[in-house]
Motif scaffolding. Structure first.
Motif, mmCIF file in Angstrom:
data_model
loop_
_atom_site.group_PDB
_atom_site.id
_atom_site.type_symbol
_atom_site.label_atom_id
_atom_site.label_comp_id
_atom_site.label_asym_id
_atom_site.label_seq_id
_atom_site.Cartn_x
_atom_site.Cartn_y
_atom_site.Cartn_z
ATOM 1 N N PHE A 195 0.799 -1.226 0.000
ATOM 2 C CA PHE A 195 0.000 0.000 0.000
ATOM 3 C C PHE A 195 0.836 1.283 0.000
ATOM 4 N N SER A 215 -1.450 0.709 -3.842
ATOM 5 C CA SER A 215 -1.492 2.075 -3.310
ATOM 6 C C SER A 215 -2.757 2.826 -3.694
ATOM 7 N N ASP A 263 3.498 4.292 -1.262
ATOM 8 C CA ASP A 263 3.538 5.069 -2.497
ATOM 9 C C ASP A 263 4.248 4.294 -3.595
ATOM 10 N N ARG A 306 -5.578 2.356 -1.201
ATOM 11 C CA ARG A 306 -5.438 3.242 -0.029
ATOM 12 C C ARG A 306 -5.826 4.668 -0.371
#
Length: 234
Positions: free
Chosen positions: A202, A209, A204, A212
């Protein structure tokens, strides 16, 4: 009340490019009695299906470029989108990155062009041993060094993922796991609050990602062997 549970594969349900353990397969069997289950992967739908050894489940592959279902007990690819890319551009820029950051030795091909139009930059090469891939960058710190420049070069045209265990993945901007799930939900009658995502990446640039960032409920799996414990409450 959750109705749809979505899963990442590598690092979440399995070791990278490896079959599910019997314990994790049993988790899916148990959850399947109460929830609709969906696989959402970076790899192709057929590859995910084969790695799961034919587990009967809907699959969104290549960040949503593919969708497969089980029809009469058989794998069927029901949707596939093809997005051709400028291969010369990718070869030139990836070679530049290899030379700048010292990844000039690798096994197999130095860049992988998928039939879908997705592109993979495998730092260790397409034919690297799985054990070497798994051991290469478990915390993603090595790839995070390259990530800002990779994003600068490719990010205007493509979504850039720190993919798998030792690579970067590139897809057309509109393809990512969050948007893929929401499109599936719209077509199959699920609301966002009814969806739960289970993944391991999750941060960057991670493959998960966008889930999230999109505000979808999720469970973080830091080791696929802990999956039964992490999902015991469901």
């Amino acid at each position: 009340m959750k109705r749809l549970i979505c899963f990442d594969l590598d690092g979440t349900l399995t070791q990278h490019r490896s079959p599910m353990t019997s314990e994790n397969r049993a988790v899916l069997d148990r959850l399947n009695e109460t929830y609709k289950l969906l696989m959402v992967g970076a790899g192709g739908a057929r590859r995910i299906y084969d790695q799961m050894e034919g587990y009967p489940i809907d699959i969104l592959g290549n960040y949503g470029m593919q969708e497969s279902k089980i029809v009469d007990g058989k794998f069927v690819l029901v949707r596939e989108e093809i997005c051709p890319v400028d291969q010369d551009f990718f070869c030139e820029k990836i070679q530049y990155l290899r030379e700048k950051y010292g990844y000039t030795e690798f096994k197999g091909e130095g860049v992988e062009f998928h039939a879908s139009g997705m592109v993979t930059f495998p730092l260790l090469g397409t034919k690297a041993d799985i054990a070497d891939k798994v051991a290469f960058d478990p915390t993603r710190e090595k790839r995070k060094v390259l990530y800002p420049e990779v994003l600068e070069i490719f990010g205007e045209q493509y979504t850039v993922f720190i993919g798998g265990s030792s690579s970067f993945d590139f897809s057309e901007k509109r393809f990512n796991k969050y948007d893929a799930i929401m499109q599936y939900a719209k077509e199959n009658g699920y609301e966002k609050e009814e969806i739960l995502y289970v993944g391991d990446d999750f941060g960057d640039g991670g493959g998960d990602s966008h889930v999230r960032l999109g505000g979808m409920d999720y469970i973080f799996i830091d080791d696929y062997r802990t999956l039964p414990e992490k999902l015991a409450h469901l």
